[in-house]
Write an enzyme that holds these catalytic residues in place. Structure first.
Site, PDB file in Angstrom:
ATOM      1  N   ASN A  44       0.840  -1.192   0.000  1.00 53.75           N
ATOM      2  CA  ASN A  44       0.000   0.000   0.000  1.00 53.75           C
ATOM      3  C   ASN A  44       0.879   1.248   0.000  1.00 53.75           C
ATOM      4  O   ASN A  44       1.952   1.275   0.602  1.00 53.75           O
ATOM      5  CB  ASN A  44      -0.996   0.002   1.169  1.00 53.75           C
ATOM      6  CG  ASN A  44      -0.371  -0.130   2.544  1.00 53.75           C
ATOM      7  OD1 ASN A  44       0.538  -0.914   2.763  1.00 53.75           O
ATOM      8  ND2 ASN A  44      -0.881   0.642   3.492  1.00 53.75           N
ATOM      9  N   GLU A  46       0.218   5.105   0.752  1.00 53.85           N
ATOM     10  CA  GLU A  46      -0.729   6.097   1.238  1.00 53.85           C
ATOM     11  C   GLU A  46      -0.208   7.505   1.001  1.00 53.85           C
ATOM     12  O   GLU A  46       0.990   7.765   1.120  1.00 53.85           O
ATOM     13  CB  GLU A  46      -0.981   5.894   2.735  1.00 53.85           C
ATOM     14  CG  GLU A  46      -1.656   4.570   3.044  1.00 53.85           C
ATOM     15  CD  GLU A  46      -1.852   4.343   4.527  1.00 53.85           C
ATOM     16  OE1 GLU A  46      -1.445   5.199   5.348  1.00 53.85           O
ATOM     17  OE2 GLU A  46      -2.419   3.289   4.878  1.00 53.85           O
ATOM     18  N   CYS A  55      -4.001   0.640  -2.670  1.00 54.74           N
ATOM     19  CA  CYS A  55      -3.832  -0.560  -1.853  1.00 54.74           C
ATOM     20  C   CYS A  55      -2.785  -1.495  -2.457  1.00 54.74           C
ATOM     21  O   CYS A  55      -2.452  -1.402  -3.638  1.00 54.74           O
ATOM     22  CB  CYS A  55      -5.160  -1.299  -1.753  1.00 54.74           C
ATOM     23  SG  CYS A  55      -6.487  -0.329  -1.029  1.00 54.74           S
ATOM     24  N   GLU A  57      -3.022  -4.642  -3.178  1.00 50.89           N
ATOM     25  CA  GLU A  57      -3.542  -5.516  -4.234  1.00 50.89           C
ATOM     26  C   GLU A  57      -3.534  -4.814  -5.588  1.00 50.89           C
ATOM     27  O   GLU A  57      -3.084  -5.377  -6.593  1.00 50.89           O
ATOM     28  CB  GLU A  57      -4.980  -5.953  -3.906  1.00 50.89           C
ATOM     29  CG  GLU A  57      -5.118  -6.703  -2.604  1.00 50.89           C
ATOM     30  CD  GLU A  57      -5.400  -5.817  -1.388  1.00 50.89           C
ATOM     31  OE1 GLU A  57      -6.066  -6.300  -0.462  1.00 50.89           O
ATOM     32  OE2 GLU A  57      -4.954  -4.635  -1.366  1.00 50.89           O
ATOM     33  N   CYS A  88     -10.240  -4.404   0.188  1.00 51.52           N
ATOM     34  CA  CYS A  88     -11.313  -3.415   0.254  1.00 51.52           C
ATOM     35  C   CYS A  88     -12.232  -3.573  -0.960  1.00 51.52           C
ATOM     36  O   CYS A  88     -11.952  -4.351  -1.883  1.00 51.52           O
ATOM     37  CB  CYS A  88     -10.724  -2.004   0.308  1.00 51.52           C
ATOM     38  SG  CYS A  88     -10.042  -1.423  -1.260  1.00 51.52           S
ATOM     39  N   CYS A  91     -10.576  -2.919  -4.357  1.00 55.98           N
ATOM     40  CA  CYS A  91      -9.706  -4.023  -4.769  1.00 55.98           C
ATOM     41  C   CYS A  91     -10.503  -5.253  -5.189  1.00 55.98           C
ATOM     42  O   CYS A  91     -10.137  -5.951  -6.128  1.00 55.98           O
ATOM     43  CB  CYS A  91      -8.728  -4.379  -3.651  1.00 55.98           C
ATOM     44  SG  CYS A  91      -7.481  -3.102  -3.392  1.00 55.98           S
TER      45      CYS A  91
END
Length: 136
Positions: A44, A46, A55, A57, A88, A91
């Site tokens: 990830n 951010e 993210c 993924e 999430c 994703c």
């Protein structure tokens, strides 16, 4: 897929999480297995503007596509949490768009707790486009 390969994916995802840029303190790693046998990792990333963050993924999937891979067999997702965490909603949709049957392996960092589901199982009633088979 055999247990040894699943454990390798989990270990690579656990390692990839150490590269995360996580202001939230929540480090996530992913290891994506292509149908040709390559493994592409992601973490990830951010930003201060949360909506612009990405993210682990999706990082792995975008990285794989940029390398010429578009057919995926499985993805392992590992975070710092004691229990496995699931992708999430963004994703999940991303995974389904590539292949509803992709195996999603969710594990804790030690690999002692593992949950497996397909992307379609993680996102029932997923948006599948307007009947098109190929992206346009």
């Amino acid at each position: 897929m055999d247990r040894e390969l699943k454990q390798k994916l989990i270990a690579m995802a656990a390692e990839a999480r150490h590269n995360a840029r996580a202001f939230s303190g929540f480090h996530v790693g992913a290891a994506l297995l292509t149908k040709s046998g390559e493994i592409v990792t992601g973490c990830n990333v951010e930003l201060h503007t949360t909506l612009s963050s990405i993210c682990a993924e999706r990082t792995a999937m975008v990285k794989a596509v940029s390398m010429g891979y578009t057919d995926f067999e499985a993805i392992a997702v590992v975070s710092d949490a004691e229990k496995p965490v699931s992708p999430c909603a963004f994703c999940r949709q991303y995974l389904v768009d590539f292949d509803p049957d992709i195996l999603v392996i969710m594990a804790n960092a030690a690999g002692t707790e593992v949950v497996e589901m397909t992307a379609a199982e993680l996102l029932p009633m997923a948006f599948m486009g307007s009947g098109r088979d190929e992206p346009q």
